[in-house]
Enzyme design. Structure first.
Site, mmCIF file in Angstrom:
data_model
loop_
_atom_site.group_PDB
_atom_site.id
_atom_site.type_symbol
_atom_site.label_atom_id
_atom_site.label_comp_id
_atom_site.label_asym_id
_atom_site.label_seq_id
_atom_site.Cartn_x
_atom_site.Cartn_y
_atom_site.Cartn_z
ATOM 1 N N ASP A 93 15.366 3.400 -37.681
ATOM 2 C CA ASP A 93 14.276 3.315 -37.525
ATOM 3 C C ASP A 93 13.925 1.857 -37.991
ATOM 4 O OD1 ASP A 93 12.487 5.285 -37.791
ATOM 5 O OD2 ASP A 93 12.127 5.396 -39.247
ATOM 6 N N ASP A 94 13.230 0.630 -37.907
ATOM 7 C CA ASP A 94 12.863 -0.966 -38.465
ATOM 8 C C ASP A 94 14.195 -1.609 -38.071
ATOM 9 O OD1 ASP A 94 11.323 0.821 -40.558
ATOM 10 O OD2 ASP A 94 12.742 -0.268 -42.223
ATOM 11 N N HIS A 144 6.877 1.576 -33.908
ATOM 12 C CA HIS A 144 6.954 1.535 -35.588
ATOM 13 C C HIS A 144 6.227 0.957 -35.746
ATOM 14 C CE1 HIS A 144 8.430 4.002 -38.979
ATOM 15 N NE2 HIS A 144 9.520 2.042 -40.204
ATOM 16 N N TYR A 185 6.717 4.494 -43.527
ATOM 17 C CA TYR A 185 6.548 5.166 -45.338
ATOM 18 C C TYR A 185 6.234 6.475 -44.629
ATOM 19 C CZ TYR A 185 6.456 -0.549 -46.063
ATOM 20 O OH TYR A 185 6.995 -1.164 -46.196
ATOM 21 N N HIS A 240 18.546 4.126 -40.994
ATOM 22 C CA HIS A 240 17.716 2.895 -40.245
ATOM 23 C C HIS A 240 18.462 1.319 -40.227
ATOM 24 C CE1 HIS A 240 14.969 3.942 -43.683
ATOM 25 N NE2 HIS A 240 14.137 3.539 -42.804
#
Ligand SMILES: [Zn+2]
Length: 282
Positions: A93-94, A144, A185, A240
């Site tokens: 993610d991210d 995301h 989150y 991540h």
């Protein structure tokens, strides 16, 4: 020297953390890795407490890294995301994040496995070349949101605007359709989940949280992830690609997965059946 560089990089990565915050545990599906680590005391599994070796020598013991790749799962809806025992799906993610994402891509290539990258829209827009590289390397693309807000704190309209903007940005940067979505989150709710499904994206939940957003050593992250996974037996692993520690520990994690007989599956977004598309469009 290496260790010093690692420490400095870890500190920097910590400062860059965008997904840190509340350790997500909602939905009751997320394994608490911290709880699982000491308590992963499953007497039937002798390896439950084994630390993950984080040395080049340990990584080198893998003779056939390509044996780690598992099947490709065609995912038309959430119902298709059923992992078998000892199957994992890697999700990052991210990102994309310069240097970290490329390093992770190189490691995944080296081990012959595919992952799913849930990109933040503004990151993909800022680093379109890396976003394209992820897609070109055959990994699965997801989004995301655009700015990584907690969608539960927004109005419904503002939340779906975030989701849509993120999807458009990731699709533009990767030049691919975006078929998967993850809530920042893991903060979802029923109406937003339904909306995402109607919008044609499959929500990726998490069963194994690496908690790589905590400022721990790479070895600690790898060990925590393996302990959580051993307790669960299978699952979608949350990582991540914005942290140095994640890129640093990935070879060790993949080596350990192989050593313990896990398979890394890849996810492919299958189109839903036409009648379903039609019924969802209303
Ligand atoms: Zn995130």
């Amino acid at each position: 020297m290496f260790l010093r560089a690692l420490c400095v990089a870890s500190t920097l990565a910590c400062l860059l953390t965008s997904c840190a915050g509340r350790p997500a545990t909602e939905g009751g599906t997320l394994v608490s890795a911290f709880a699982a680590a000491p308590a992963a005391a499953n007497p039937g599994r002798a390896d439950a407490h084994d630390p993950v070796p984080l040395t080049p020598v340990a990584w080198g013991r893998l003779n056939n890294p390509n044996g780690l790749a598992g099947r490709t799962i065609e995912v038309a809806s959430l119902d298709d995301l059923k992992l078998r025992e000892k199957e994992v799906a890697l999700t990052f993610d991210d990102g994309p994040m310069p240097k970290k994402t490329e390093k992770i891509l190189a490691t995944l290539d080296q081990y012959g496995v595919k992952a799913t990258f849930l990109m933040v829209g503004e990151m993909a827009k800022a680093h379109p070349d890396i976003a394209k590289l992820v897609a070109r390397n055959g990994h699965t693309i997801g989004s995301h949101t655009y700015r990584h807000p907690n969608l539960r704190t927004l109005s419904f309209q503002a939340a779906i605007a975030e989701i849509e903007e993120g999807r458009r940005a990731v699709s533009a940067a990767t030049e691919q359709e975006v078929g998967f979505f993850r809530f920042p989150y893991l903060a979802d709710n029923k109406s937003l989940r339904s909306w995402v499904a109607r919008d044609g994206m499959v929500v990726l939940d998490v069963q194994v949280d690496s908690k790589d957003y905590f400022a721990d050593s790479p070895a600690a992250v790898a060990t925590r992830t393996m302990n959580a996974l051993r307790a669960h037996g299978r699952g979608i692993i949350l990582l991540h690609d914005i942290h140095h520690r994640t890129a640093a520990m990935l070879p060790a994690l993949l080596t350990q997965l192989k050593a313990e007989g896990y398979k890394v599956v890849s996810l492919h977004r299958a189109k839903p059946a036409p009648f379903l598309t039609a019924s969802l469009s209303h």
